[in-house]
Design a protein around this motif. Sequence first.
Motif, PDB file in Angstrom:
ATOM      1  N   GLY A  35       0.795  -1.237   0.000  1.00 38.48           N
ATOM      2  CA  GLY A  35       0.000   0.000   0.000  1.00 38.48           C
ATOM      3  C   GLY A  35       0.825   1.283   0.000  1.00 38.48           C
ATOM      4  N   LYS A  36       2.020   1.242  -0.556  1.00 41.77           N
ATOM      5  CA  LYS A  36       2.909   2.430  -0.582  1.00 41.77           C
ATOM      6  C   LYS A  36       2.304   3.560  -1.417  1.00 41.77           C
ATOM      7  N   SER A  37       1.913   3.215  -2.644  1.00 36.31           N
ATOM      8  CA  SER A  37       1.388   4.245  -3.546  1.00 36.31           C
ATOM      9  C   SER A  37       0.045   4.770  -3.034  1.00 36.31           C
ATOM     10  N   SER A  38      -0.787   3.883  -2.510  1.00 39.01           N
ATOM     11  CA  SER A  38      -2.089   4.305  -1.967  1.00 39.01           C
ATOM     12  C   SER A  38      -1.900   5.234  -0.778  1.00 39.01           C
ATOM     13  N   LEU A  39      -0.887   4.947   0.044  1.00 38.22           N
ATOM     14  CA  LEU A  39      -0.637   5.798   1.215  1.00 38.22           C
ATOM     15  C   LEU A  39      -0.207   7.195   0.772  1.00 38.22           C
ATOM     16  N   PRO A  56       0.538  -7.064  -7.392  1.00 39.40           N
ATOM     17  CA  PRO A  56       1.846  -6.646  -6.867  1.00 39.40           C
ATOM     18  C   PRO A  56       2.839  -6.360  -7.978  1.00 39.40           C
ATOM     19  N   GLY A  57       3.684  -5.366  -7.791  1.00 39.27           N
ATOM     20  CA  GLY A  57       4.714  -5.059  -8.783  1.00 39.27           C
ATOM     21  C   GLY A  57       4.358  -3.869  -9.653  1.00 39.27           C
ATOM     22  N   LYS A  58       3.428  -3.049  -9.194  1.00 35.57           N
ATOM     23  CA  LYS A  58       2.971  -1.916 -10.008  1.00 35.57           C
ATOM     24  C   LYS A  58       4.062  -0.840 -10.122  1.00 35.57           C
ATOM     25  N   THR A  59       4.564  -0.377  -8.997  1.00 35.01           N
ATOM     26  CA  THR A  59       5.582   0.678  -9.017  1.00 35.01           C
ATOM     27  C   THR A  59       6.941   0.048  -9.312  1.00 35.01           C
ATOM     28  N   SER A 144      -5.116  -1.063   8.013  1.00 33.76           N
ATOM     29  CA  SER A 144      -5.691  -1.330   9.336  1.00 33.76           C
ATOM     30  C   SER A 144      -7.219  -1.471   9.261  1.00 33.76           C
ATOM     31  N   ASP A 145      -7.818  -0.953   8.200  1.00 31.97           N
ATOM     32  CA  ASP A 145      -9.277  -1.116   8.043  1.00 31.97           C
ATOM     33  C   ASP A 145      -9.666  -2.564   7.800  1.00 31.97           C
ATOM     34  N   LYS A 146      -8.694  -3.392   7.451  1.00 35.25           N
ATOM     35  CA  LYS A 146      -8.965  -4.787   7.096  1.00 35.25           C
ATOM     36  C   LYS A 146      -8.745  -5.749   8.261  1.00 35.25           C
ATOM     37  N   SER A 177      -4.534   3.645   7.334  1.00 32.34           N
ATOM     38  CA  SER A 177      -5.453   3.082   6.345  1.00 32.34           C
ATOM     39  C   SER A 177      -5.646   4.097   5.235  1.00 32.34           C
ATOM     40  N   ALA A 178      -5.366   3.676   4.026  1.00 34.37           N
ATOM     41  CA  ALA A 178      -5.580   4.563   2.880  1.00 34.37           C
ATOM     42  C   ALA A 178      -7.066   4.658   2.575  1.00 34.37           C
ATOM     43  N   VAL A 179      -7.866   3.758   3.159  1.00 32.39           N
ATOM     44  CA  VAL A 179      -9.307   3.768   2.921  1.00 32.39           C
ATOM     45  C   VAL A 179     -10.004   4.738   3.880  1.00 32.39           C
TER      46      VAL A 179
HETATM   47  N1  LIG Z   1      -8.402  -2.009   2.357  1.00 30.60           N
HETATM   48  C1  LIG Z   1      -7.283  -1.354   2.034  1.00 30.60           C
HETATM   49  N2  LIG Z   1      -6.703  -1.593   0.839  1.00 30.60           N
HETATM   50  C2  LIG Z   1      -5.570  -0.923   0.551  1.00 30.60           C
HETATM   51  C3  LIG Z   1      -4.980  -0.007   1.453  1.00 30.60           C
HETATM   52  N3  LIG Z   1      -3.844   0.471   0.876  1.00 30.60           N
HETATM   53  C4  LIG Z   1      -3.751  -0.117  -0.333  1.00 30.60           C
HETATM   54  N4  LIG Z   1      -4.782  -0.959  -0.540  1.00 30.60           N
HETATM   55  C5  LIG Z   1      -5.012  -1.791  -1.737  1.00 30.60           C
HETATM   56  O1  LIG Z   1      -3.878  -2.659  -1.882  1.00 30.60           O
HETATM   57  C6  LIG Z   1      -3.523  -2.809  -3.248  1.00 30.60           C
HETATM   58  C7  LIG Z   1      -2.073  -2.386  -3.464  1.00 30.60           C
HETATM   59  O2  LIG Z   1      -1.945  -1.001  -3.231  1.00 30.60           O
HETATM   60  P1  LIG Z   1      -0.716  -0.159  -3.819  1.00 30.60           P
HETATM   61  O3  LIG Z   1      -0.810   1.176  -3.176  1.00 30.60           O
HETATM   62  O4  LIG Z   1      -0.664  -0.226  -5.288  1.00 30.60           O
HETATM   63  O5  LIG Z   1       0.517  -0.984  -3.192  1.00 30.60           O
HETATM   64  P2  LIG Z   1       2.074  -0.767  -3.430  1.00 30.60           P
HETATM   65  O6  LIG Z   1       2.742  -1.078  -2.139  1.00 30.60           O
HETATM   66  O7  LIG Z   1       2.333   0.576  -4.014  1.00 30.60           O
HETATM   67  O8  LIG Z   1       2.386  -1.922  -4.477  1.00 30.60           O
HETATM   68  P3  LIG Z   1       3.613  -2.050  -5.558  1.00 30.60           P
HETATM   69  O9  LIG Z   1       3.746  -0.733  -6.262  1.00 30.60           O
HETATM   70  O10 LIG Z   1       3.148  -3.140  -6.448  1.00 30.60           O
HETATM   71  O11 LIG Z   1       4.826  -2.419  -4.763  1.00 30.60           O
HETATM   72  C8  LIG Z   1      -4.514  -1.967  -4.033  1.00 30.60           C
HETATM   73  O12 LIG Z   1      -5.562  -2.825  -4.478  1.00 30.60           O
HETATM   74  C9  LIG Z   1      -5.031  -0.973  -3.013  1.00 30.60           C
HETATM   75  O13 LIG Z   1      -6.340  -0.522  -3.286  1.00 30.60           O
HETATM   76  C10 LIG Z   1      -5.624   0.230   2.705  1.00 30.60           C
HETATM   77  O14 LIG Z   1      -5.189   0.995   3.568  1.00 30.60           O
HETATM   78  N5  LIG Z   1      -6.780  -0.481   2.945  1.00 30.60           N
END
Ligand SMILES: Nc1nc2c(ncn2[C@@H]2O[C@H](COP(=O)(O)OP(=O)(O)OP(=O)(O)O)[C@@H](O)[C@H]2O)c(=O)[nH]1
Length: 202
Positions: A35-39, A56-59, A144-146, A177-179
């Motif tokens: 959840g790095k990018s979402s955060l 996984p592996g987006k960024t 943490s919402d999960k 939680s990014a949500v």
């Molecule tokens: N429920 C929930 N889902 C989340 C949260 N943060 C991220 N996600 C979900 O987790 C998945 C991965 O999120 P990314 O933000 O792309 O994760 P990342 O760490 O950047 O992934 P990479 O770039 O692949 O390393 C997505 O489907 C998001 O919607 C969160 O806080 N809560």
Amino acid sequence: MKISSATFIVSNTDVRKCPAPRMPEFAMIGRSNVGKSSLINRLLDSGKLAHTSSTPGKTQTINHFLVNNTFYLVDLPGYGYAKITRTKREQWMRTTWQYLRKRENLVSLFVLVDARLEPQVSDLEFINRLGNEGIPFALVFTKSDKVKPAELKRNIALFGEKMLENWERLPDQFVSSAVTGKGMPELLGYMQHCIDTGWKGP
Ligand SMILES: Nc1nc2c(ncn2[C@@H]2O[C@H](COP(=O)(O)OP(=O)(O)OP(=O)(O)O)[C@@H](O)[C@H]2O)c(=O)[nH]1
Ligand SMILES: [Mg+2]
């Protein structure tokens, strides 16, 4: 800290091509999909500034975002599982460690850990290496919402116990939680504090 502006600056695989290190910088690291990018998007209240995916592996590159014209926030590729070739994975990790070692304006790294899981070897190993390299970091327990409160508490405690096998004390830690947005004020406050106390200028 309030976010007044957030702009994407550059994406690259070469630490020498990162923006001149004239401002303090923070970066997100952690296993792929943690959840790095979402955060980053949630912290910056920026919708889709950083690219996210359920796969996984987006960024795959070093991504610089300029915030409030005063600091950089950086999205990095993840470690651990991702459907990519070994060569590519090794390339990412080389790039990431080059970045972590060479980036002189990096004030603090955020190591993201999935709050739903018990301590993962890949996270603990990564953190131990940060210790060996002397790279400052804080921990963020994501998604943490999960997870139910009791389980969250347990996973955080277990992680702390595991870390204390190798560390004298635990780093600053946050729950996010990014949500729901949980943890955002605390993370922004931490960055402001780091800038105020840990940034000595270029
Ligand atoms: N429920 C929930 N889902 C989340 C949260 N943060 C991220 N996600 C979900 O987790 C998945 C991965 O999120 P990314 O933000 O792309 O994760 P990342 O760490 O950047 O992934 P990479 O770039 O692949 O390393 C997505 O489907 C998001 O919607 C969160 O806080 N809560
Ligand atoms: Mg990402």
